[in-house]
Scaffold this active site. Structure first.
Site, mmCIF file in Angstrom:
data_model
loop_
_atom_site.group_PDB
_atom_site.id
_atom_site.type_symbol
_atom_site.label_atom_id
_atom_site.label_comp_id
_atom_site.label_asym_id
_atom_site.label_seq_id
_atom_site.Cartn_x
_atom_site.Cartn_y
_atom_site.Cartn_z
ATOM 1 N N CYS A 116 55.216 41.988 33.673
ATOM 2 C CA CYS A 116 55.861 40.683 33.503
ATOM 3 C C CYS A 116 55.221 39.885 32.373
ATOM 4 C CB CYS A 116 55.838 39.896 34.816
ATOM 5 S SG CYS A 116 54.187 39.603 35.486
ATOM 6 N N HIS A 413 52.118 36.170 38.494
ATOM 7 C CA HIS A 413 53.413 36.558 37.919
ATOM 8 C C HIS A 413 53.772 35.647 36.756
ATOM 9 C CE1 HIS A 413 57.280 38.437 37.735
ATOM 10 N NE2 HIS A 413 57.942 37.342 38.061
#
Length: 466
Positions: A116, A413
């Site tokens: 990510c 994330h």
């Protein structure tokens, strides 16, 4: 054996040479098959020894052999169903959903296992039309005279940007990821279970911009760095003063981001930028013949088309041996004015373009009176998508935000929030593009475990040519 080549039978098609990197989890192999067949990984059923291939399976226990044929089942699309409702036209959709469909740049990037950080970086940089154009014109014959690995990574970036431009489904950035790891080994770190580890998105951003600056050629006879320097480079002039002897030196440099330092006194981006342009350092004093504390004060002497701001949110924590995160809330604006951080010479150069910009915005807004420069920037009514480089004004519009959710740079994330050329915002959470409201973008300012702005990308607002 780090890799084996197999054939894959799917419906009536046979793919004779599909390479499996056995050092990566089977999910990556499924992403390769997604590129070939259009069957999403979650719909793939691949027969191997012991049953179906699992996303996190162990290749060493599956005994897959060179040249083996694997069977895959799964459909690329849902079976067609009779419509339950009458045809819905774009004009009938909510306004935010209309923007997503009309723009077309809605392809997400598949997460290949803790990627990510890379996906969010790519989506933010992909929002820059001038960079897309420069990459599109980059050819395989551009040469490898400086660094072959930089050349191949630039080609992979070109191809990946092209896929994002043309695809309406999630793209698997396998080749780009492989070449990124090859050129920058820090992104190839693996955990004890063999999975690739999460990395710092800011490091990925910095390394990618540097690589592209070495390879993308300008349209004129300037040096190669000129293309990326015009887009992202900030020229800085610094005055360095010794605290003990008062001796002063000056230095000039080009940086590709401004740092927003965060302390208990910083509540807004402007305050953090001010701190970032003032610092103390220890260096050798010629007159003393030893190291001494020096103060460093910097001003901006040239502005780019796109201004990158990094919030310095991570610091090394010895106890946990991790990059710990500063959670403090720091507000940032949709419109950023950096004139106060510029040199006096640059301030004078900005005055006329700023005045012209104000007059044009007032005319477009239908205002009779003329607003003064010190009244500050107005809400943007200009066509910010224009790619023509006009005279800088020091006024910038927010066009992308890269956020981090979690407590450490090497975990959590990363997500990209990108302003489309039609003015609509889209959140790119890996392979999921989600429409967002502009008023919610500045709420990503921190203060908790929710998504927190880590990098902001601003675009220069310039007057139209008359």
């Amino acid at each position: 054996m780090p890799s084996v080549t197999v054939s894959v039978k799917w419906q009536k098609e046979l793919f004779p040479s599909v390479e499996i990197d056995t050092e990566q989890p089977p999910y990556v192999f499924k992403c390769q098959l997604f590129d070939l067949t259009g069957v999403p990984p979650d719909r793939q059923k691949i027969m191997v020894k012991g049953g179906l291939l699992k996303d996190d399976g162990d290749w060493s226990k599956l005994a897959v052999k060179e040249g083996q044929r694997l069977m895959m089942m799964g459909t690329a699309e849902e079976a067609p169903k009779a419509p339950e409702k009458s045809t819905l036209f774009v004009e009938d959709l909510p306004e935010n959903e209309q923007g997503v469909i009309e723009q077309g740049f809605t392809a997400g990037l598949m997460n290949l296992g803790n990627t990510c950080y890379m996906n969010s970086t790519i989506q933010c940089l992909h929002s820059v039309p001038e960079l897309r154009s420069a990459l599109k014109s980059y050819s395989a014959g551009a040469g490898t005279d400086m660094d072959p690995s930089s050349h191949t990574l630039t080609l992979a970036a070109r191809d990946l940007f092209g896929e994002l431009d043309s695809s309406h489904r999630a793209v698997a950035p396998l080749r780009f990821w492989t070449l990124l790891r090859s050129k920058f080994p820090q992104f190839a770190q693996q955990a004890n279970n063999g999975a690739y580890m999460q990395q710092d998105a800011e490091e990925c951003w910095t390394q990618l911009v540097y690589t592209l600056s070495q390879r993308l050629r300008p349209s004129s006879g300037e040096t190669r760095e000129a293309t990326l320097k015009n887009l992202f480079g900030v020229d800085i002039s610094s005055r360095i003063k010794c605290a003990e002897t008062e001796e002063e030196t000056e230095e000039a440099e080009t940086v590709y981001s401004l740092k927003c330092h965060i302390s208990q006194d910083v509540n807004h981006l402007n305050e953090g930028l001010k701190q970032g342009l003032k610092s103390e350092l220890e260096k050798t004093s010629p007159s003393l013949g030893r190291s001494a504390v020096h103060s460093k004060e910097s001003v901006i002497t040239r502005l780019p088309q796109y201004l990158t701001v990094q919030f310095v949110r991570f610091f090394w924590k010895r106890e946990t041996k991790q990059k710990a995160k500063i959670l403090r809330k720091v507000d940032y604006p949709l419109v950023l004015d950096v004139m106060g951080f510029c040199s006096e010479e640059l301030k004078n150069e900005l005055k006329a373009p700023r005045e012209l910009l104000r007059e044009q915005e007032d005319r477009e807004a239908g205002l009779k009176g003329k607003r003064k420069i010190e009244d500050g920037p107005a809400p943007s009514s200009m066509d910010w998508s224009t790619t023509e480089q006009g005279s800088p004004t020091g006024i910038y519009d927010l066009v992308a935000v890269l956020t981090h959710k979690g407590r450490s740079a090497d975990s959590g994330h990363y997500v990209a929030w990108v302003k489309q050329e039609n003015g609509k915002w889209i959140e790119f959470d890996d392979d999921r593009p989600i429409p967002q409201r502009e008023e919610d973008i500045t709420k990503l300012s921190g203060g908790g475990d929710w998504h927190t702005a880590y990098i902001c990308l601003y675009k220069s607002r310039v007057p139209k040519k008359e």
